[in-house]
Enzyme design. Structure first.
Site, short mmCIF file in Angstrom:
data_model
loop_
_atom_site.label_atom_id
_atom_site.label_comp_id
_atom_site.label_asym_id
_atom_site.label_seq_id
_atom_site.Cartn_x
_atom_site.Cartn_y
_atom_site.Cartn_z
CG ASP A 195 -0.16 -8.71 13.83
OD1 ASP A 195 -0.15 -7.75 14.61
OD2 ASP A 195 0.46 -9.76 14.02
CE LYS A 196 0.01 -4.12 6.26
NZ LYS A 196 0.79 -3.11 5.52
#
Length: 387
Positions: A195-196
């Site tokens: 995930d970012k």
């Protein structure tokens, strides 16, 4: 400390199970492509990035080279991609690995594992973005992804991603290497994602052969992936395993959930163990068997231990603790320091595509997560002094 005060201090501000779905995400999410929305915690690799295709040779099949047999049946797959998949052990004939020049015989059962899509540096704007490179050779590199960096461009995230940074870093190196050795820039690829807002280790394939080899390892779940996470609550046991199918929440497509009946979602397994306890939060290590979207975040929430700071699943609220205003101020300050899920991909191990050696890498916790842990540790020490 008298019993009355102790009982009052142990009252939860809000139990994890009582977080309303409407509060699960406190801020609007940027519009993203489906690919970006499918970012995984292991990320991994994402199990959904790879596919296995199977073929059975016709009883009247004339003997033909394995690579030609597969090229004739696979769409948009070049000869080099198929040959590299065979060399990487991603192709089996009657459950046995074979050489590229194997001649297919009538009735042979053939399976091949390939990435569904190859993330490439070709066509991506190279950007001079610093990379924290843990390891690099001619085949692979391992990077430590920072907070707020998306892995690849998508709707709403046109640049500034890991792929843009990798394109810049590999541009000169790939130009210097012979194309015949599989070093065409179009063949450098992202093998998996996290995930970012999750930090930590990722491996990048610099050659098509490495891409095929790593894809096979991710597909067969032989990659070692260990994450450190800070979760709300004091887990009752020192270790455990969460098994539960994960799929999109039908009431909110941005969220994922566990389907306990096992009829929906995709099979997922997360092993966890306690590293350190801080009364109201716990530092744990999670080891993934599968790589489903948001797997750690969803699995831990499902057992009542939402990740600290996770805005998407309600962890950015005070879920455990006391009713005292000083504690509330303390916890809210820590949520300000770490306005994201407290999740870090700390360990990554895999078989090196070229040498066959098992390589293993570790990375330090990012500053924001380490700072929060230090403050919880100090809180525990101060509390013990009062007892």
């Amino acid at each position: 400390m008298d019993q009355k005060r102790e009982d009052k201090e142990n009252l939860p501000v809000r139990e994890a199970s009582s977080v309303p779905e409407a509060d699960a995400e406190s801020e609007p999410v940027e519009e993203q492509s489906d690919l970006e929305n499918n970012d995984s915690d292991e990320e991994s690799a994402n199990d959904d990035w790879y596919e296995e295709q199977e073929f059975v040779a016709d009883p009247k099949q004339t003997q033909i080279r394995l690579d030609k047999f597969l090229i004739d049946r696979l769409r948009n797959r070049s000869r080099s991609k198929v040959q590299n998949a065979i060399k990487a052990g991603s192709v089996k004939v009657d459950n046995q690995e074979v050489k590229p020049n194997y001649k297919v015989k009538p009735g042979n059962h053939i399976s091949i594992v390939l990435p569904k899509s190859l993330e490439s540096v070709h066509g991506v704007t190279p950007q001079d973005i610093p990379l924290d490179i843990i390891y690099e050779d001619t085949d692979v590199m391992v990077v430590n992804k920072p907070y707020k960096m998306a892995v690849h461009p998508g709707v709403g995230i046109p640049n500034g991603t890991l792929v843009n940074a990798v394109a810049w870093h590999l541009r000169e190196q790939l130009d210097e290497l012979p194309v015949k050795d599989g070093n065409d820039p179009d063949r450098a690829g992202i093998v998996h994602r996290i995930d970012k807002d999750t930090t930590g280790l990722m491996v990048v394939a610099k050659k098509e052969f490495a891409m095929a080899h790593l894809a096979n390892q991710f597909f067969n779940h032989t990659i070692e992936r260990r994450y450190w996470a800070l979760v709300w609550g004091d887990l009752a046991e020192d270790s455990g395993t969460v098994v539960g199918n994960i799929g999109r929440n039908p009431n909110d497509r941005k969220l994922f959930m566990v389907f306990p009946d096992g009829e929906d979602g995709k099979y997922a397994v997360t092993h966890w163990r306690v590293l350190e306890r801080f009364y109201y939060v716990t530092l744990i290590e999670c080891q993934l068997e599968t790589g489903r979207t948001h797997q750690i975040r969803v699995h831990m929430k499902s057992i009542g231990h939402t990740l600290f700071g996770d805005p998407r699943y309600g962890g950015n609220q005070i879920l455990k603790g006391t009713l005292y205003s000083k504690y509330k101020q303390f916890a809210e300050k820590l949520l300000t320091i770490l306005p994201r899920q407290a999740l870090h991909a700390k360990v990554l191990g895999f078989e090196h595509p070229r040498t066959g050696e098992h390589v293993r890498f570790e990375s330090d916790l990012p500053q924001d997560m380490q700072s929060v842990i230090n403050k919880w540790r100090a809180y525990v020490h101060a509390r013990k002094q009062l007892l």
